[in-house]
Design a protein around this motif. Structure first.
Motif, short mmCIF file in Angstrom:
data_model
loop_
_atom_site.label_atom_id
_atom_site.label_comp_id
_atom_site.label_asym_id
_atom_site.label_seq_id
_atom_site.Cartn_x
_atom_site.Cartn_y
_atom_site.Cartn_z
N ARG A 106 48.86 44.34 56.21
CA ARG A 106 49.24 44.70 54.85
C ARG A 106 50.04 43.56 54.22
N LEU A 107 49.73 43.23 52.97
CA LEU A 107 50.45 42.18 52.27
C LEU A 107 51.28 42.78 51.14
N ALA A 108 52.54 42.37 51.09
CA ALA A 108 53.44 42.85 50.05
C ALA A 108 53.63 41.75 49.01
N VAL A 109 53.21 42.06 47.79
CA VAL A 109 53.25 41.08 46.69
C VAL A 109 54.41 41.41 45.74
N ASN A 110 55.20 40.40 45.42
CA ASN A 110 56.30 40.59 44.46
C ASN A 110 55.79 40.62 43.03
N LEU A 111 56.28 41.58 42.27
CA LEU A 111 55.91 41.66 40.85
C LEU A 111 57.16 41.51 40.00
N SER A 112 57.05 40.74 38.94
CA SER A 112 58.14 40.66 37.97
C SER A 112 58.06 41.86 37.04
N ALA A 113 59.21 42.21 36.49
CA ALA A 113 59.26 43.34 35.56
C ALA A 113 58.23 43.17 34.45
N ARG A 114 58.09 41.94 33.98
CA ARG A 114 57.18 41.71 32.85
C ARG A 114 55.73 41.98 33.18
N GLN A 115 55.41 41.95 34.47
CA GLN A 115 54.02 42.22 34.86
C GLN A 115 53.67 43.71 34.81
N LEU A 116 54.70 44.53 34.76
CA LEU A 116 54.45 45.96 34.75
C LEU A 116 54.02 46.44 33.38
N ARG A 117 52.78 46.21 33.05
CA ARG A 117 52.23 46.70 31.80
C ARG A 117 50.87 47.31 32.12
N PRO A 118 50.35 48.13 31.22
CA PRO A 118 49.14 48.91 31.53
C PRO A 118 47.99 48.07 32.09
N LYS A 119 47.85 46.85 31.58
CA LYS A 119 46.79 45.95 32.06
C LYS A 119 46.79 45.77 33.57
N LEU A 120 48.01 45.84 34.14
CA LEU A 120 48.16 45.56 35.57
C LEU A 120 47.31 46.50 36.42
N ILE A 121 47.28 47.77 36.03
CA ILE A 121 46.56 48.76 36.83
C ILE A 121 45.08 48.43 36.89
N SER A 122 44.50 48.20 35.71
CA SER A 122 43.07 47.92 35.71
C SER A 122 42.80 46.61 36.46
N ARG A 123 43.73 45.68 36.35
CA ARG A 123 43.54 44.39 37.04
C ARG A 123 43.59 44.53 38.57
N VAL A 124 44.58 45.24 39.10
CA VAL A 124 44.62 45.37 40.56
C VAL A 124 43.44 46.18 41.07
N LEU A 125 43.04 47.17 40.29
CA LEU A 125 41.86 47.95 40.71
C LEU A 125 40.61 47.08 40.70
N GLU A 126 40.52 46.23 39.68
CA GLU A 126 39.39 45.31 39.60
C GLU A 126 39.39 44.38 40.83
N LEU A 127 40.57 43.89 41.18
CA LEU A 127 40.67 42.96 42.32
C LEU A 127 40.30 43.63 43.65
N VAL A 128 40.80 44.85 43.89
CA VAL A 128 40.45 45.48 45.16
C VAL A 128 38.96 45.81 45.20
N GLY A 129 38.38 46.07 44.03
CA GLY A 129 36.93 46.30 43.96
C GLY A 129 36.17 45.03 44.27
N GLN A 130 36.57 43.96 43.58
CA GLN A 130 35.90 42.68 43.73
C GLN A 130 35.96 42.16 45.16
N TYR A 131 37.12 42.34 45.80
CA TYR A 131 37.30 41.84 47.16
C TYR A 131 37.08 42.91 48.23
N GLN A 132 36.60 44.06 47.80
CA GLN A 132 36.25 45.16 48.72
C GLN A 132 37.36 45.48 49.70
#
Ligand code: C2E
Ligand code: MG
Ligand code: MG
Ligand code: MG
Length: 275
Positions: free
Chosen positions: A114-140
């Motif tokens: 398991r990898l733990a990624v640091n997020l800045s407060a500024r990254q916490l915006r609605p776009k983030l959810i669709s982006r991480v979901l897109e990434l886990v999909g893309q990288y299976q």
């Protein structure tokens, strides 16, 4: 392998204000270029389960190998990235590179961690959810291989939007860790309402263990609190056997620190995974 201190590279403490402004300006310009020059890279620091001694995860730590100044500390450039908005591009690179790393492990038959990624407060915006979901999909990827670390500052303003966002990330299966816990202002009563899985005890509390009564009491109350709320705990910054012994004695579930393993390049982590 250790990062040089602030003697090298950018000297923000220059006495002259103009000088300081110039250096700051250079840093900004260079940071803009860093991604495109391929100067950013990831280091990894393992976390260990205390009871079994097993590696349970690794924290992803960003490094900047500057073409002139050598290693620049994230403590120096992340704040600049946040102020300039570059954190969105940089943060996305970190997330995608972490996902690509996990994908490569799965492909190569390396037991994934398991990898733990640091997020800045500024990254916490609605776009983030669709982006991480897109990434886990893309990288299976199975979502449980990604953990997201946020700091208390995100929650200080009792920002309903940030909370909702964390809820959604958690609902999607990502584990959330609250980093540097104990350093912020968050009233402990907050915890009940927070959509998080893990508390990371800030290393300032671990540093003076076991001798300092105040710090010891703080760590014990965090451990109790976590237990009450069904949260996991990672103690950060473990540098000595005595600190490790104290934490083990008091039932701390997991540890991270120089005493166990320093942040390391990918190749070194892979050697550990294959051992
Ligand atoms: P953090 O998330 O609290 O990361 C832990 C920091 O403590 C790391 O510093 C790590 O090298 C250091 N550390 C680990 N064990 C020990 C120990 O035993 N003793 C001591 N003295 N230090 C220890 P690092 O890598 O310099 O990162 C500093 C901070 O920069 C991080 O603190 C995090 O807030 C931020 N950061 C790093 N990578 C990223 C990233 O990709 N995105 C964002 N937004 N922030 C990042
Ligand atoms: Mg962290
Ligand atoms: Mg921390
Ligand atoms: Mg931090």
């Amino acid at each position: 392998r250790q990062m040089p201190d602030s003697e090298h590279g950018y000297l923000f403490f220059a006495a002259d204000m103009n000088q300081r402004a110039r250096e700051r300006h250079h840093l900004e310009e260079d940071l803009r270029e860093a991604l495109h020059r391929g100067e950013l890279l990831l280091y990894f620091q393992p976390q260990f389960e205390l009871a079994s001694g097993k590696m349970q995860a690794a924290e992803v730590l960003l490094r900047w190998q500057h073409h002139e100044h050598g290693m620049v500390s994230p403590a120096k450039f992340i704040p600049v990235a946040e102020e300039t908005g570059l954190i969105h591009e940089i943060g996305d690179w970190v997330l995608e590179t972490a996902c690509a790393t996990l994908h490569a492990w799965l492909e190569r038959g390396i037991p994934p961690l398991r990898l733990a990624v640091n997020l800045s407060a500024r990254q916490l915006r609605p776009k983030l959810i669709s982006r991480v979901l897109e990434l886990v999909g893309q990288y299976q990827l199975p979502v449980h291989l990604l953990e997201l670390e946020i700091t208390e500052s995100v929650l200080i303003q009792d920002d309903a939007k940030a909370l909702a966002l964390l809820e959604s990330l958690r609902a999607a299966g990502f584990a959330i860790a609250l980093d540097d816990f104990g350093t912020g202002y968050s009233a402990l009563s907050y915890l009940r309402r927070l959509p998080i899985d893990t508390l990371k005890i800030d290393r300032s509390f671990v540093a003076d263990l076991p001798g300092c009564e105040q710090e010891a009491a703080m760590v014990l109350s965090i451990l109790r609190l976590a237990q009450t709320h069904g949260l996991s705990v990672v103690a950060e910054g473990v540098e000595t056997q005595a600190q490790l012994d104290f934490l083990r004695q008091h039932g701390c579930p997991a540890v991270q620190g120089f005493f166990l393993a320093r942040p390391m390049p990918l190749q070194d982590l892979e050697e550990l995974l294959l051992r």
